[in-house]
Scaffold this motif. Structure first.
Motif, PDB file in Angstrom:
ATOM      1  N   LYS A 472       0.827  -1.208   0.027  1.00 36.26           N
ATOM      2  CA  LYS A 472      -0.069   0.125   0.065  1.00 36.26           C
ATOM      3  C   LYS A 472       0.711   1.310   0.070  1.00 36.26           C
ATOM      4  O   LYS A 472       0.631   2.236  -0.686  1.00 36.26           O
ATOM      5  CB  LYS A 472      -0.909  -0.027   1.265  1.00 36.26           C
ATOM      6  CG  LYS A 472      -2.177  -0.940   1.209  1.00 36.26           C
ATOM      7  CD  LYS A 472      -2.912  -1.001   2.517  1.00 36.26           C
ATOM      8  CE  LYS A 472      -4.207  -1.868   2.490  1.00 36.26           C
ATOM      9  NZ  LYS A 472      -4.863  -1.899   3.718  1.00 36.26           N
ATOM     10  N   PHE A 491      -4.664   4.105   5.114  1.00 41.12           N
ATOM     11  CA  PHE A 491      -4.363   2.769   4.787  1.00 41.12           C
ATOM     12  C   PHE A 491      -5.579   1.877   4.980  1.00 41.12           C
ATOM     13  O   PHE A 491      -5.823   0.760   4.774  1.00 41.12           O
ATOM     14  CB  PHE A 491      -3.111   2.138   5.640  1.00 41.12           C
ATOM     15  CG  PHE A 491      -1.749   2.606   4.621  1.00 41.12           C
ATOM     16  CD1 PHE A 491      -1.855   3.560   3.520  1.00 41.12           C
ATOM     17  CD2 PHE A 491      -0.621   2.007   5.117  1.00 41.12           C
ATOM     18  CE1 PHE A 491      -0.797   3.741   2.768  1.00 41.12           C
ATOM     19  CE2 PHE A 491       0.375   2.382   4.195  1.00 41.12           C
ATOM     20  CZ  PHE A 491       0.363   3.256   3.286  1.00 41.12           C
ATOM     21  N   LEU A 526      -4.855   0.351  -5.736  1.00 44.84           N
ATOM     22  CA  LEU A 526      -5.541   0.651  -4.498  1.00 44.84           C
ATOM     23  C   LEU A 526      -7.087   1.058  -4.695  1.00 44.84           C
ATOM     24  O   LEU A 526      -7.303   1.660  -5.803  1.00 44.84           O
ATOM     25  CB  LEU A 526      -4.808   2.005  -3.758  1.00 44.84           C
ATOM     26  CG  LEU A 526      -3.556   1.903  -3.528  1.00 44.84           C
ATOM     27  CD1 LEU A 526      -2.792   3.239  -2.969  1.00 44.84           C
ATOM     28  CD2 LEU A 526      -3.186   0.887  -2.285  1.00 44.84           C
TER      29      LEU A 526
END
Length: 592
Positions: A472, A491, A526
């Protein structure tokens, strides 16, 4: 027990060690240890009594073996304080306390059988000293956490452990082990009808335990304790440099107020470090090699002992550093609010945490500890360390020892600069020089592009939280390259999305066909958790609408490219994207 090997062979091994270290070693019986004229003192650094049922079962099996000379383990005794009337038990407390417990149990059974002479003989020979007035001093002085309970319900022959109240897991462990041994003994003696035969059996058990063979090692300086403990295969809990230092500090600080304050500070140090999930010995070493001298963990204890003169000042400084170490490992943005450019520094430190690389803490610790003294914005150098760490440690797996020595070298220079330059302008100039030299040295060992590219191409998704958070971070850095970088991705609110799903049946593929490349970084993007669940394993032409419906710019741009390419996404494109990412990573995103 499991460590059932030849006493003579271990003795020969210890003879060779004896040529190098200042100690004596030889085989003896445990009754000789318990019959010494000095008190056997468990130092305050020793961990509490920790044997569980498995070790008690081993102990019982040892007692009931047919072997005449069964090896119980090693007992390491420090006789440095012998003139004061006690000997420190460096290793062997678990064996000694269990043996004392077993003998106290035999003693108590003799008392119940009105065998006063036999019960008193055990008490006076193996458990307590007695003066001419009949007052007792116990032969083993346990650590603070178990002392009161062990004295009252094991060593004292007039107390009833069966009805005792335990206030800690250590006390409960002592009581459980006592009752377990009692159960085992009565399983043997209950079937025996004649009282004299029962007594003979109890004598036999008593004799078995006191005649168990141990290797007794006598040390005459606590400086060698740690090295010996490293060499000997002992059954007890590991003795660490932190344990030894704790004991040494409390020995060296004589003033009562300072000693009490030191105990409080040490307790807070332990709390600060335990909260990070790190080891106390690791923190102490990082503190030391960032302030005094680069040493290995094995040599740390002796170096500290030979260097420190002001022990109260040492523990106060250690305590202050433990606060910043905790912040380094666990702190939030708010914890850096008083540090110049604290938010930027925190972002880099957070990134380093995700990389799970800690050698640079050696340098970061003195920087943060002295942040209010040094008139400098450290955000650029901390960012440099973040970039270097990613290239050197994460991608190219460079040796940690080399970079750790470098960080130690410059951390010590920073510490000395603060102490020797009271003028802020001089300190600033000195710091500029130190940090420039640091950057130059790191640059000398920085990976070349070719090795970086090869390492980056190996980045893959693995089903672990540490790997997910690292990936990430990497994808977030690529996203920041497309934006101003002012807004960070949370996150906890985004997931890693496999564009080609791990279960690709709706793509007319099998798991076996895609297993080599489906987890490559080039196949990841993402995506917000809510949209991630909607995308699922859908075919690419249906999945793409979820990938386009996002505020994450890197994901949106990639999705548009796939759409413009007639919704084609395959092995070749995944590897191609990962290679392009590797080039961009080295040339721009993680460029110094």
């Amino acid at each position: 027990m499991s460590d059932k090997f030849s006493v003579s062979l271990l003795y020969q091994k210890n003879k060779k060690m004896n040529e190098k270290l200042d100690f004596k070693a030889g085989d003896t019986k445990i009754k000789s240890i318990l019959s010494k004229s000095e008190i056997l003192k468990i130092p305050p650094y020793q961990r509490p009594y920790s044997w569980k049922e498995e070790q008690i079962n081993d102990f019982w099996n040892d007692i009931n073996t047919d072997d005449q000379t069964f090896f119980l383990g090693s007992i390491i005794l420090n006789k440095e304080e012998e003139k004061k009337g006690f000997i420190e038990v460096i290793d062997g407390q678990q064996r000694l306390l269990t043996t004392t417990m077993f003998l106290a149990l035999i003693r108590n059974i003799f008392i119940e059988m009105d065998e006063t002479i036999l019960s008193k003989a055990i008490q006076s020979n193996f458990i307590a000293f007695q003066d001419i007035d009949g007052n007792e001093t116990y032969k083993i002085q346990t650590g603070d956490k178990t002392a009161k309970y062990f004295e009252n319900y094991i060593q004292n022959s007039e107390n009833d452990i069966e009805n005792s109240k335990t206030n800690s897991k250590e006390e409960l462990r002592i009581k459980k082990n006592y009752n377990l041994l009692k159960k085992k003994i009565f399983e043997i003696i209950d079937p025996i009808q004649a009282a004299d035969k029962k007594i003979e059996k109890l004598k036999e058990l008593r004799n078995k335990v006191v005649n168990l063979v141990v290797i007794e090692m006598e040390i005459f300086s606590d400086e060698v304790a740690y090295e010996i403990f490293e060499t000997v295969n002992a059954r007890g809990a590991d003795l660490t440099v932190a344990d030894l230092l704790k004991n040494l500090i409390f020995k060296k600080i004589v003033d009562r107020k300072e000693k009490d304050e030191s105990k409080r500070l040490w307790s807070e140090i332990e709390t600060n470090i335990e909260a990070t999930g790190s080891e106390l010995k690791k923190f102490i070493r990082y503190y030391w090699i960032g302030k005094h001298k680069f040493v290995t963990e094995k040599k740390l204890y002796v170096d500290v002992k030979n260097t420190i003169k002001d022990w109260y000042g040492f523990i106060k400084d250690l305590h202050s550093s433990s606060i910043w170490y905790n912040i380094l490992m666990e702190g939030t943005d708010k914890d850096f609010s008083e540090v110049k450019a604290g938010s930027k520094i925190y972002r880099s430190i957070f990134a380093i945490r995700l990389m799970n690389v800690s050698q640079c803490y050696t340098l970061l610790l003195p920087i943060l500890c002295n942040h209010d003294t040094i008139p400098l914005n450290f955000s650029k150098v901390v960012k440099y360390i973040e970039l270097f760490t990613f290239k050197y440690s994460v991608i190219c797996k460079g040796p940690g020892n080399s970079v750790e020595k470098l960080y130690s070298k410059y951390a010590i220079q920073i510490t000395h600069a603060v102490l020797s330059n009271k003028d802020s302008n001089k300190l600033l100039k000195k710091m500029d020089w130190i940090l420039n030299e640091l950057k130059n040295d790191l640059l000398q060992i920085s990976p070349e592009k070719e090795s970086f590219i090869e390492g980056f191409k190996k980045l893959k998704y693995r089903n672990s939280e540490a790997t997910r958070r690292l990936l990430k971070y990497i994808l977030e850095e690529f996203n920041d390259d497309l934006t101003t970088g002012e807004t960070r991705i949370d996150f906890d609110k985004v997931n890693l999305e496999h564009i080609l799903p791990q279960n690709p049946t709706k793509w007319n593929l099998t798991k076996k066909e895609v297993e080599e490349y489906v987890n490559c970084l080039g196949n990841l993007c993402l995506l917000h958790k809510d949209k991630n669940s909607g995308a699922g394993n859908s075919p690419i032409n249906k999945k793409i609408k979820f990938l386009l419906d996002t505020e994450i710019k890197s994901t949106k741009e990639l999705s548009n490219e796939i759409k413009m390419n007639n919704f084609i996404w395959n092995e070749d494109l995944i590897y191609k994207r990962q290679k392009e990412m590797a080039d961009l990573a080295f040339d721009k995103i993680w460029k110094y």
